[in-house]
Design an enzyme around this catalytic site. Structure first.
Site, PDB file in Angstrom:
ATOM      1  N   GLU A 181       0.820  -1.223   0.000  1.00 52.01           N
ATOM      2  CA  GLU A 181       0.000   0.000   0.000  1.00 52.01           C
ATOM      3  C   GLU A 181       0.851   1.269   0.000  1.00 52.01           C
ATOM      4  O   GLU A 181       1.213   1.779   1.061  1.00 52.01           O
ATOM      5  CB  GLU A 181      -0.932  -0.005   1.222  1.00 52.01           C
ATOM      6  CG  GLU A 181      -1.838   1.215   1.272  1.00 52.01           C
ATOM      7  CD  GLU A 181      -2.811   1.212   2.462  1.00 52.01           C
ATOM      8  OE1 GLU A 181      -2.732   0.303   3.305  1.00 52.01           O
ATOM      9  OE2 GLU A 181      -3.637   2.127   2.544  1.00 52.01           O
ATOM     10  N   LYS A 223      -2.273  -2.039  -3.337  1.00 48.55           N
ATOM     11  CA  LYS A 223      -3.351  -1.236  -2.744  1.00 48.55           C
ATOM     12  C   LYS A 223      -2.993   0.241  -2.873  1.00 48.55           C
ATOM     13  O   LYS A 223      -2.442   0.842  -1.949  1.00 48.55           O
ATOM     14  CB  LYS A 223      -3.541  -1.633  -1.275  1.00 48.55           C
ATOM     15  CG  LYS A 223      -4.598  -0.811  -0.549  1.00 48.55           C
ATOM     16  CD  LYS A 223      -4.982  -1.423   0.779  1.00 48.55           C
ATOM     17  CE  LYS A 223      -5.884  -0.485   1.564  1.00 48.55           C
ATOM     18  NZ  LYS A 223      -6.506  -1.111   2.722  1.00 48.55           N
TER      19      LYS A 223
HETATM   20  P1  13P Z   1      -8.956   4.097   4.025  1.00 45.87           P
HETATM   21  O1  13P Z   1      -9.824   3.360   3.035  1.00 45.87           O
HETATM   22  O2  13P Z   1      -9.724   4.723   5.146  1.00 45.87           O
HETATM   23  O3  13P Z   1      -8.001   5.015   3.346  1.00 45.87           O
HETATM   24  O4  13P Z   1      -8.096   2.987   4.756  1.00 45.87           O
HETATM   25  C1  13P Z   1      -7.501   1.993   4.020  1.00 45.87           C
HETATM   26  C2  13P Z   1      -6.341   1.489   4.743  1.00 45.87           C
HETATM   27  O5  13P Z   1      -6.156   0.301   4.858  1.00 45.87           O
HETATM   28  C3  13P Z   1      -5.362   2.463   5.290  1.00 45.87           C
HETATM   29  O6  13P Z   1      -4.175   1.809   5.572  1.00 45.87           O
END
Ligand code: 13P
Length: 340
Positions: A181, A223
């Site tokens: 992510e 992500k």
């Molecule tokens: P949000 O969808 O609130 O951005 O959170 C996703 C997430 O996993 C943050 O690390």
């Protein structure tokens, strides 16, 4: 690890996460973030209340119809439901893959004022082995980049990409699917095209690092943020514009062999996040495009519950509503043919 075309258990898990017309519920807020959110909803920030809230989420009736997995934090993974089942066991029994956030947060990065690098590599291999033993099937690590006149610097992009790649390789060696992510925040007044260019350079640096680490793209999930204008930008974009910009960036910056792409919501309203996800389904790409939302799924549930045992069903109904709305847009189109 990158060259094999044989389907491995990692590939199968990654495909189950992102290739079955469902998304991933992110319920992995750290103890301090979750405590702040509970307090904001008028709920005492105790371990029991954090447990009760996560129990409400994962036991939502029918959750597995729209959610393939749930990301938990270390505290929750070690807790048990009120019926005594440990969370990872209960999730598996409910048809939801249990995942674990393994980074230890974004910390100031030396040499880059106002920027961070996400930490958590020390002792990671031992922790991954323990999490796998406890039943976790996948993991998550979030890096954070901000857009301003001077950021992100190449140094912050490179440091975060390097950490993400080391984490991802360690996960695959431990038999866990890494959810990678790199989040470019939507804070600020930047334009859609500025976000596109920063997201592209960020993803390119992550892809380079993943390749250098020998991470198998078919055994991981990316992500990223959607490409959006900053929250304070006067010129906001339509879902079709967001989808086009996002897909253009992905096409040129990430491996076509990724198991899939699961977007974070990043502070978008639940309705906007769903509308943008729907527009993304209209475009032809080589990966399943799904959701791994946190706030856009759980904020309405927290508000409806408010810590009141009599409102558990209301919280669950709010969560189910948003999970179902997002899963419905995934099934509404050609994505099911792509992912088979
Ligand atoms: P949000 O969808 O609130 O951005 O959170 C996703 C997430 O996993 C943050 O690390």
């Amino acid at each position: 690890m990158t060259t094999s075309t044989v389907t491995t258990p990692l590939h199968a898990t990654a495909r189950e996460l992102v290739g079955t017309g469902r998304g991933i519920l992110a319920a992995d807020e750290s103890i301090s973030t979750m405590s702040k959110r509970l307090e904001g909803a008028g709920v005492a920030p105790t371990g029991t209340n954090r447990r009760d809230y996560r129990e409400l989420l994962v036991t939502t009736p029918g959750l597995a119809d729209g959610a393939s997995g749930v990301i938990l934090c270390d505290e929750t993974l070690r807790q048990s439901l009120t019926d005594g089942r440990p969370f990872p066991v209960a999730c598996a029994e409910l048809g939801i893959l249990p995942g674990i956030k393994v980074d230890t947060g974004a910390k100031p990065l030396a040499g880059a004022p106002d920027e961070t690098v996400t930490e958590g590599l020390d002792g990671l291999d031992d922790r991954l082995a323990e999490y796998a033993e406890m039943g976790a099937r996948f993991a998550k690590w979030r890096a954070v980049l901000t857009i301003s006149g001077t950021t992100p610097t190449r140094w912050a992009q490179a440091a975060n990409a390097h950490a993400l790649a080391r984490y991802a390789r360690s996960c695959q060696e431990a038999g866990l699917v890494p959810v990678v992510e790199p989040e470019v925040l939507m804070d600020g007044a930047h334009s859609l095209s500025e976000c596109a260019s920063i997201t592209e350079s960020t993803l390119l640096s992550v892809t380079r690092a993943l390749t250098a680490a020998g991470v198998d793209p078919a055994g991981m999930v990316l992500k990223p943020n959607m490409v959006l204008p900053g929250a304070e930008c006067p010129q906001q974009s339509s879902p079709a514009q967001v989808a086009r910009a996002t897909v253009e960036v992905l096409r040129c910056a990430v491996s076509p062999r990724l198991a899939g792409v699961a977007f974070l919501s990043g502070g978008q309203s639940p309705e906007t996040a769903t509308a943008n996800l729907a527009a993304l389904q209209e475009l032809d790409v080589s990966w399943p495009l799904t959701f791994s939302f946190g706030r856009a799924l759980v904020s309405p549930a927290l508000e409806a519950w408010g810590g009141d045992p009599d409102h558990v069903a209301d919280g669950q109904a709010a969560l189910a509503h948003h999970v179902d709305a997002n899963a419905a847009v995934l099934r509404d189109d050609r994505s099911s043919e792509r992912t088979g």
